[in-house]
Scaffold this motif. Structure first.
Motif, short mmCIF file in Angstrom:
data_model
loop_
_atom_site.label_atom_id
_atom_site.label_comp_id
_atom_site.label_asym_id
_atom_site.label_seq_id
_atom_site.Cartn_x
_atom_site.Cartn_y
_atom_site.Cartn_z
N PRO A 16 9.63 -3.16 -49.84
CA PRO A 16 10.61 -4.12 -49.35
C PRO A 16 12.01 -3.52 -49.14
N LEU A 17 12.32 -2.46 -49.88
CA LEU A 17 13.65 -1.84 -49.72
C LEU A 17 13.50 -0.32 -49.70
N LEU A 18 13.94 0.27 -48.58
CA LEU A 18 13.82 1.71 -48.37
C LEU A 18 15.21 2.34 -48.27
N VAL A 19 15.42 3.42 -49.02
CA VAL A 19 16.67 4.18 -48.89
C VAL A 19 16.39 5.38 -48.00
N ILE A 20 17.16 5.51 -46.93
CA ILE A 20 16.96 6.64 -46.01
C ILE A 20 18.18 7.55 -46.09
N LYS A 21 17.95 8.80 -46.48
CA LYS A 21 19.05 9.75 -46.56
C LYS A 21 18.99 10.68 -45.35
N VAL A 22 20.12 10.80 -44.68
CA VAL A 22 20.19 11.63 -43.47
C VAL A 22 21.07 12.84 -43.77
N GLY A 23 20.51 14.02 -43.61
CA GLY A 23 21.23 15.26 -43.94
C GLY A 23 22.23 15.66 -42.87
N SER A 24 23.21 16.47 -43.29
CA SER A 24 24.29 16.90 -42.39
C SER A 24 23.76 17.63 -41.15
N ALA A 25 22.75 18.48 -41.37
CA ALA A 25 22.28 19.30 -40.26
C ALA A 25 21.67 18.46 -39.14
N LEU A 26 21.21 17.26 -39.48
CA LEU A 26 20.64 16.38 -38.47
C LEU A 26 21.75 15.68 -37.68
N LEU A 27 22.82 15.34 -38.39
CA LEU A 27 23.88 14.53 -37.79
C LEU A 27 24.88 15.34 -36.99
N VAL A 28 25.10 16.56 -37.44
CA VAL A 28 26.16 17.36 -36.82
C VAL A 28 25.57 18.66 -36.29
N GLY A 29 25.74 18.89 -35.01
CA GLY A 29 25.27 20.13 -34.40
C GLY A 29 26.45 21.02 -34.06
N ARG A 30 26.17 22.07 -33.32
CA ARG A 30 27.24 23.00 -32.91
C ARG A 30 28.35 22.29 -32.16
N GLN A 53 11.82 -5.38 -43.60
CA GLN A 53 12.11 -4.48 -44.72
C GLN A 53 13.62 -4.25 -44.76
N GLN A 54 14.17 -4.14 -45.97
CA GLN A 54 15.59 -3.84 -46.11
C GLN A 54 15.81 -2.34 -46.09
N VAL A 55 16.98 -1.94 -45.61
CA VAL A 55 17.28 -0.51 -45.52
C VAL A 55 18.68 -0.23 -46.08
N ILE A 56 18.78 0.83 -46.86
CA ILE A 56 20.08 1.39 -47.24
C ILE A 56 20.12 2.81 -46.70
N VAL A 57 21.21 3.14 -46.02
CA VAL A 57 21.35 4.50 -45.49
C VAL A 57 22.28 5.29 -46.40
N VAL A 58 21.89 6.52 -46.71
CA VAL A 58 22.81 7.45 -47.37
C VAL A 58 23.06 8.55 -46.34
N SER A 59 24.28 8.59 -45.84
CA SER A 59 24.57 9.49 -44.73
C SER A 59 25.50 10.62 -45.15
N VAL A 167 21.23 5.87 -55.93
CA VAL A 167 21.48 4.62 -55.21
C VAL A 167 20.19 3.78 -55.19
N ALA A 168 19.07 4.45 -54.94
CA ALA A 168 17.78 3.75 -54.91
C ALA A 168 17.52 3.07 -56.25
N GLN A 169 17.88 3.79 -57.29
CA GLN A 169 17.69 3.25 -58.64
C GLN A 169 18.59 2.04 -58.86
N ALA A 170 19.85 2.19 -58.45
CA ALA A 170 20.80 1.08 -58.64
C ALA A 170 20.37 -0.15 -57.84
N ALA A 171 19.80 0.08 -56.67
CA ALA A 171 19.43 -1.05 -55.80
C ALA A 171 17.99 -1.50 -56.04
N GLN A 172 17.32 -0.84 -56.99
CA GLN A 172 15.91 -1.10 -57.26
C GLN A 172 15.05 -1.03 -55.99
N ALA A 173 15.26 0.06 -55.25
CA ALA A 173 14.50 0.28 -54.02
C ALA A 173 13.07 0.70 -54.37
#
Ligand code: GLU
Length: 376
Positions: A16-30, A53-59, A167-173
């Motif tokens: 029901p609740l998914l935490v999605i972490k997005v790494g720097s290399a994916l977000l920022v290119g040359r 489903q609920q989503v929390i992003v860690v960016s 964060v997942a733990q705090a939000a009980q994801a």
């Protein structure tokens, strides 16, 4: 029911609740932000939300982005001051980007910047939990990063992998999905011939740690496989499944849930929420060394008594988290000390009947109560 297959991440009942972490290399290119890539990911996140489903992003990405704008060397990681300055500049752009892209799908972004201490202090931890719960109830998508501009070296997560797990733990994801630039955990360096990706890990054992290679670090973020395994350990203890997957492909979430490409770390046990919080704490203030009799008693579920302590290390206050270790330095448990370090030292080895004279007041029932202790 814990998640036991990666496809469960797409199942509302299992996840029901998914935490999605997005790494720097994916977000920022040359050439700066990889907006098109992120737009694709956000479309997928909208799809997850559409399945109720609920989503929390860690960016990640604030430091990398800000460093590019300020033209700082070493991606802004040359010094703490550089990283703090870069993050301050990059974070504005980063949150604007998420707000914009989520907004284009009718979703509201909510920014939260956290420091390590926000998740270590029991009161602040519960505050974070309440805020996240409220935001999710209100339909927003929390977008979280470490507050890098104020976090100093000593009080930083430093990597968003562990932050995501906490964060997942705090939000009980139900699960954490770590998207980075590697398919998953390999049994040796992925470039070595014969390297095999491990689909499922049951318990982050020393053998699993040995597989992690520092060279899997892209250089842009600060994580690498080592911090991902630390995140997996936090999640495991909190009863949360964690998946490491490659975000570089199109529709990276579907690649995990439909094609099953990634490494799933199964939760070990469902510790009580408070114990999970305790077990996941990163900043221990000291250690209590115990004799073999006390070590055996702890493993049977007893509290730690002063009689079984042989030495006290570190400076801590009553209520601070400490490690309980044996004479060889093996960590047996983490727990909250009922006494400060000086008092612990004063009553070390003493029977309860002998303690009042030293302390000047009636002793507590134990030095670390079993309810405030998590065995390692
Ligand atoms: N908080 C850092 C940032 O936003 C990223 C940490 C990491 O690389 O995991 O740049």
């Amino acid at each position: 029911m814990p998640i036991t297959r990666v496809s469960d991440l797409a199942d509302k009942a299992q996840c029901p609740l998914l935490v999605i972490k997005v790494g720097s290399a994916l977000l920022v290119g040359r050439d700066g932000v990889r907006r098109e890539w992120l737009a694709g990911l956000v479309a997928e996140i909208a799809g997850v939300r559409a399945r109720a489903q609920q989503v929390i992003v860690v960016s990640s990405g604030a430091i990398a982005l800000g460093a590019a704008t300020l033209r700082l060397e070493k991606g802004g990681r040359g010094s703490l001051a550089d990283a703090q300055a870069a993050a301050a500049v990059g974070q504005i752009a980063l949150s604007g980007l998420w707000a914009d892209l989520l907004g284009s799908h009718g979703l509201t972004a909510a920014q939260i910047l956290l420091t390590l201490e926000d998740l270590e202090d029991r009161r602040r931890y519960l505050n974070v939990t309440a805020t996240l719960t409220r935001l999710l109830d209100a339909g927003a998508v929390p977008v979280i990063n470490e507050n890098d501009s104020v976090a100093t070296n000593e009080i930083r997560f430093g990597d968003n992998d562990r932050l995501a797990a906490r964060v997942a733990q705090a939000a009980q994801a139900s699960a954490v999905l770590l998207l980075s630039d590697i398919d998953g955990l390999y049994d040796r360096h992925p470039k070595e011939p014969g390297a095999r990706m491990i689909p499922v890990v049951e318990g982050v054992t020393p053998e699993v740690h040995a597989m992690a290679s520092a060279e899997s670090n892209s250089g842009l973020g600060s994580g690498g496989m080592v911090s991902k395994l630390q995140a997996a350990e936090i999640a495991e203890l909190a009863g949360i499944s964690l998946v490491i997957a490659n975000g570089q492909h199109d529709r990276p979430i579907a690649r995990v849930t439909e094609q099953g490409i990634g490494t799933l770390f199964l939760p070990r046990r469902k510790a009580g929420a408070r114990k999970a919080w305790l077990g996941g704490r990163l900043r221990l203030k000291g250690s209590l060394v115990v004799d073999p009799g006390a070590a055996a008693a702890l493993l049977r579920g007893s509290s730690l008594l002063a009689k079984g302590i042989t030495a006290v290390e570190g400076v801590f206050e009553r209520g601070d988290p400490v490690a309980i270790i044996d004479a060889e330095g093996r960590v047996l448990a983490h727990g909250l000390s009922e006494y400060d370090a000086a008092e612990c030292a004063a009553i070390t080895g003493l029977h309860s009947t002998e303690q009042a004279a030293v302390l000047g007041y009636a002793p507590r029932s134990s030095v670390v109560h079993r309810d405030q202790m998590v065995l390692k």
